[in-house]
Design a protein around this motif. Structure first.
Motif, short mmCIF file in Angstrom:
data_model
loop_
_atom_site.label_atom_id
_atom_site.label_comp_id
_atom_site.label_asym_id
_atom_site.label_seq_id
_atom_site.Cartn_x
_atom_site.Cartn_y
_atom_site.Cartn_z
N GLU A 114 53.26 -48.05 -9.94
CA GLU A 114 52.89 -46.78 -10.21
C GLU A 114 53.81 -45.83 -10.64
OE1 GLU A 114 50.44 -45.28 -6.59
OE2 GLU A 114 51.41 -47.08 -5.79
N PRO A 115 53.51 -45.00 -11.81
CA PRO A 115 52.39 -45.42 -12.60
C PRO A 115 52.61 -46.31 -13.77
CG PRO A 115 53.66 -43.62 -13.43
CD PRO A 115 54.52 -44.07 -12.40
N GLU A 116 53.89 -46.96 -14.06
CA GLU A 116 53.93 -47.68 -15.17
C GLU A 116 55.33 -48.42 -15.13
OE1 GLU A 116 52.59 -44.95 -17.77
OE2 GLU A 116 54.11 -43.76 -17.60
N LEU A 117 55.50 -49.32 -16.01
CA LEU A 117 56.65 -50.14 -16.19
C LEU A 117 57.80 -49.00 -16.09
CD1 LEU A 117 58.17 -52.88 -16.31
CD2 LEU A 117 57.66 -52.94 -18.61
N GLU A 118 58.00 -48.29 -17.01
CA GLU A 118 58.85 -47.21 -17.41
C GLU A 118 59.50 -46.70 -16.10
OE1 GLU A 118 57.02 -47.84 -21.12
OE2 GLU A 118 56.32 -47.30 -19.25
N ASN A 119 58.80 -46.62 -14.94
CA ASN A 119 59.22 -46.16 -13.67
C ASN A 119 60.62 -47.03 -13.14
OD1 ASN A 119 58.66 -44.18 -12.02
ND2 ASN A 119 58.29 -45.39 -10.40
N TRP A 120 60.43 -48.29 -13.57
CA TRP A 120 61.61 -49.29 -13.04
C TRP A 120 62.77 -48.84 -13.82
CZ3 TRP A 120 59.59 -55.03 -12.83
CH2 TRP A 120 58.51 -54.91 -12.26
N PHE A 121 62.75 -48.23 -15.05
CA PHE A 121 63.78 -48.05 -15.89
C PHE A 121 64.61 -46.80 -15.66
CE2 PHE A 121 65.33 -45.69 -19.81
CZ PHE A 121 66.00 -46.54 -20.26
N TRP A 122 63.85 -45.63 -14.91
CA TRP A 122 64.53 -44.48 -14.49
C TRP A 122 65.25 -44.70 -13.13
CZ3 TRP A 122 65.77 -41.45 -18.15
CH2 TRP A 122 64.95 -41.42 -19.39
N SER A 123 66.40 -45.51 -13.13
CA SER A 123 67.12 -45.58 -11.92
C SER A 123 68.38 -44.84 -12.01
CB SER A 123 67.51 -47.20 -11.84
OG SER A 123 68.53 -47.28 -12.70
N GLY A 124 69.13 -44.68 -11.06
CA GLY A 124 70.39 -43.97 -10.99
C GLY A 124 71.58 -44.55 -11.76
N HIS A 125 71.26 -45.44 -12.64
CA HIS A 125 72.26 -46.16 -13.43
C HIS A 125 72.29 -45.49 -14.91
CE1 HIS A 125 72.93 -49.40 -10.57
NE2 HIS A 125 71.67 -49.72 -10.64
N HIS A 126 72.99 -44.22 -14.92
CA HIS A 126 73.04 -43.31 -15.88
C HIS A 126 73.52 -44.11 -17.27
CE1 HIS A 126 71.34 -40.24 -13.33
NE2 HIS A 126 72.54 -40.39 -12.61
#
Length: 229
Positions: A114-126
């Motif tokens: 939810e909603p899409e794969l890119e949500n995994w991407f935005w972690s705290g690892h800047h």
């Protein structure tokens, strides 16, 4: 049915980006250590089944798409986005797919992002995010991806992630802050992310918990009874 000689897990995925991110991460030599599970047999070249018509097809045909592989694999994991046209509620999707798989697979899991794969991407690892994006700010512009997105109204203050994670990536590409919109973004992220602990996405946690439960080490950080079947 005799389970001897079968491979450990087959993944039914909605698109190539999912295959790239999951495959790259599970192929890392340090993956079992990062997760806290026992090693298991995995080959990114052969342990994926792509859905020809992407997310919308999977709730309708997951069982049929996986049926040819029942004789080769012990377990199945289905991974799909929730962000597609006329998508039913997540729990309804899970129930539909589970009904199709329950007679053929003793162990399976249904992962709906939810909603899409890119949500995994935005972690705290800047720093990892910038490396994955091939971040290239303009001369004199020292803003982070988050700051650029906040100023564009695409990342609200106080939120852990953008509300529309794919749109956030597309905006950065459109503004020429990043030079890549291919699956390379997901590959680089999965190669370099140092920890799975900081990803707060429920679907990612479900995937990690399922693998830790199916392939337990003496001690692991993830357990699940709610999702894995």
């Amino acid at each position: 049915m005799d389970e001897s000689g079968k491979r450990d897990v087959v993944f039914l995925v909605a698109d190539g980006n999912m295959r790239t991110m999951i495959g790259t991460f599970l192929s890392r030599k340090d993956f079992p250590h990062k997760l806290g599970c026992a090693p298991f047999a995995f080959d990114a070249r052969r342990d994926f089944v792509p859905a020809p018509h992407h997310d919308s097809e999977i709730p309708l045909r997951a069982g049929a798409l996986l049926q040819p592989w029942r004789g080769e694999y012990r377990r199945a994991i289905v991974v799909m986005d929730h962000a597609y046209d006329n998508a039913p509620p997540v729990e309804e999707i899970r129930a539909r797919i589970a009904k199709q798989l329950q007679d053929d697979w003793a162990q399976f899991a249904v992962i709906v992002i939810e909603p899409e794969l890119e949500n995994w991407f935005w972690s705290g690892h800047h720093e990892v995010i910038k490396k994955a994006l091939v971040w290239r700010p303009r001369k004199g512009d020292d803003r982070t991806p988050r700051q650029v997105l906040e100023e564009a109204g695409l990342w609200l203050p106080g939120q852990d992630k953008p509300e529309h994670p794919k749109e956030a990536v597309e905006h950065l590409h459109r503004m020429k802050y990043i030079g890549d919109m291919s699956s390379g973004i997901f590959k680089r992220f999965a190669q370099h992310v140092p920890s799975v602990r900081r990803c707060t996405d429920a679907s990612f946690q479900q995937l990690m918990a399922t693998l830790a439960e199916w392939f337990p080490a003496e001690k692991n950080a993830y357990t699940t009874t709610e999702y894995a079947q």
